[in-house]
Every structure is written in C-alpha cells, then in structure tokens.
Design an enzyme around this catalytic site. Sequence first.
Site, PDB file in Angstrom:
ATOM      1  CB  CYS A  48      40.343  23.182  58.665  1.00 26.58           C
ATOM      2  SG  CYS A  48      41.412  24.334  57.793  1.00 26.58           S
ATOM      3  CB  CYS A  50      43.611  26.981  57.285  1.00 31.69           C
ATOM      4  SG  CYS A  50      45.063  25.942  57.180  1.00 31.69           S
TER       5      CYS A  50
END
Lengths: 142, 94
Positions: A48, A50
Amino acid sequence: MPYNPTLVAPMREEMTRMGARQLTTVSEVDAALGDQKGSMLVFVNSVCGCAAGNARPAMRLALQHGVQPQQIVTVFAGQDLDAVSRARQYFSDYQPSSPSIALLRDGEVVHFVHRHQIEGQSPQAIAADLTAAFDRHFAATV
Amino acid sequence: MAGHVFHPGHQELHGITVVLETRGPRTYVGRFDSQDERGVHMHDVGVYDDAAAGASKDEFLRRCDKFGIRPEHRDLLVPAADVSSIHRLVDVLR
C-alpha cells in the site's frame, strides 16, 4: 491472490537491508514468535502506497535509534498469506491491518502501531512514536 | 472528477481511515475509497450505533485507535444522502 513477487521484491529488500528477517512460512513464524523471549519488532509489510510508503522509511529511521529491539522480523501482507495469518495470531487482540508494527517483549505485545496511525504521517513522526516506544519498553532489555 | 464528487478534495482521503458521521444514529469507521454520486465507498468498516446500548462513541473510537477496527463490512457504500461529515480518525481523536 498474492501480489506479483517481482512487484514486492524491492519492498522486501528494503526491510532486509535494515536487518529485518523475513518470515515467509508458518513454521518460520512459529520458530520466531513461539515462546518469544526478549524484545522483538514485527513489521507487517504491505504494498500500500498510502501507508507503507512512509512506514518503511520510518522503520529505517527508527532502527538508527540507540535503543532497539533485539530481533526484527517481517511478514508481507497480501503475499505470504499463511505466514501473515499465523503472525497475527500472536497479536490477536489487535485487529489486522497492513502495514502495522507490533512490539513484543517476552511474547507480550507492549506497543502496536496500526495502519491508521501510519497513514498520512511523515516517516519522522512514525519513527518518533516507535523510538519513544523502544525507550519505554526495551531500554532494559538491550 | 467533474460532476462526480460532492465535496471536491475528499478523494485525497483515498486509503485513509476515516470517521463518517451519518444523519442517522450510525457512525462508520473504515478506510475511505472514493466518493461519487451514489455516496461514499469504504472498506473494512466498523460501525457504531447510537441507538444500541454500550460504550459511548468516544469510547468506541478510542478502542478502534488502540486495538484497531473490527470490520463489520468489508465493502460498504454509504448513500450520499446519509453522509453528514467525514474526518480522519486521527484528527477526531486529537
């Protein structure tokens, strides 16, 4: 379905360069976490962008701190599915998220950093939280 | 984005854990995916219901912070008409 191994290879290497030991099988997880003694950091790695994009640099910063866990291990969410599932059984009071970081002392979770505490934070801020936890929980075991 | 986002700028929350307050008794905590004309798409969503007995919302959120979010919905669409506010969980807890 696990991610393409080629995609995650650099993310694995980023951790092993810091000295983290990869646990890719259930037996490796059990060997590391079963009857665990001393201080340990378990990094649940993730693709990920993010959150993991800041978590790994944060780990690199934190592991330059004077007080550190005696052992650093890592499992890769979305890749080593069985190993991650088994590792999470060792901190089952905490809901799964990735990336996440568990600090253990003699088999007990003493600090846990969830994904939501990583998202949007700078590597420096995440590292500061970790090193404060190292000082708080591991100073006597180093 | 044109014409599809009710509150421009919320897409920047993609991947972020948010607290979504509804106009009803429910509050959702989970990972924001996107927002479109249908509403807000979230993942791994925990639910607090004011109408149910138990912990206060503040206690619920603090438990989410410490132990993580116990997901009741892997994927959830909160209808646009139900959405009251969206904030990052970490900001709500400050």
